[in-house]
Design a protein around this motif. Sequence first.
Motif, PDB file in Angstrom:
ATOM      1  N   MET A 173     -14.993 -35.589   7.714  1.00 34.23           N
ATOM      2  CA  MET A 173     -14.255 -36.190   6.603  1.00 34.23           C
ATOM      3  C   MET A 173     -15.158 -37.094   5.778  1.00 34.23           C
ATOM      4  O   MET A 173     -15.723 -38.051   6.293  1.00 34.23           O
ATOM      5  N   LEU A 189      -6.481 -37.818   8.887  1.00 37.78           N
ATOM      6  CA  LEU A 189      -7.130 -37.956  10.205  1.00 37.78           C
ATOM      7  C   LEU A 189      -6.096 -37.808  11.307  1.00 37.78           C
ATOM      8  O   LEU A 189      -6.322 -37.117  12.306  1.00 37.78           O
ATOM      9  N   TRP A 196     -11.348 -33.236  13.547  1.00 40.84           N
ATOM     10  CA  TRP A 196     -12.355 -34.058  12.869  1.00 40.84           C
ATOM     11  C   TRP A 196     -13.383 -34.530  13.892  1.00 40.84           C
ATOM     12  O   TRP A 196     -13.024 -35.084  14.913  1.00 40.84           O
TER      13      TRP A 196
END
Length: 271
Positions: A173, A189, A196
């Motif tokens: 990210m 997230l 992630w």
Amino acid sequence: MLSHGGFAQSGKALYTNPVGVQAYTFRESWPKGIEATLDTIQSFGITEMEGGPLNGMSTEELRKQLDKRGIKMKSIGADYKMLAASTDETIKNAKILGAEYVMVAWIPHEKTFDLETAKKAVEDFNRSGKILKENGITLCYHTHGFEFVPYADGTLFDYIVKNTNPEYVSFEMDILWVAFPGQDPAKLLTKYGNRWKLMHLKDLKKGVKGDLSGGTPTTNDVALGTGSIDIPAVLKAAKKAGIKHYFIEDESPSYIKQIPVTIAYIKGLKE
């Protein structure tokens, strides 16, 4: 007492990971001297890097210079088309540099990112990611803002996440490139949790109006904590998602001045 992110502060440090940097931050510095630039990076207390081979130095020599300064190259970048054609060169460089991750930062596309391009990317990522995994390396696609085109009940980014194999494809990210098109980095997230693995720490100048272009003037990159992104909320969500490595990426011309401000800010945050 509440922090900027609206969380009660316990006095415990919120950010406890090593401080990393994306090599692109120093793109104006590398041509002037690789070793001198590495000395500057070391002087900031940075111990992790995302980058790859550099013009003007063999990859083997770069590894030696990094080792000498206690800097670990955790992740390297790879061009989408080159990686889709062959993973050999990327694997070779990752092994020399000791990188565990390979990140792709851009999917080539026409003016607007569309479903056909997303489908092709899914196919390419699944194929390349499988070969990388067989070599002990994790492929991460790095958000760049143009993937948030509305699609079905979400966006084309959602389509990419849902259609890539979690065994072979993870994500990095870039918080500026999630916030710029109007998405919420902390919520995203939370939504995709351990898909992630990596993060670019970046902040967007207050008052900047974003879009789906995946581009903004570099002067809109500001030191963390001075921009419009709720960094404490992002870091709290990142911790829960289990982000492995964080890299400061500052594309502004003032990066040498801004990096110490960013580091002091994240180190000063409390839970």
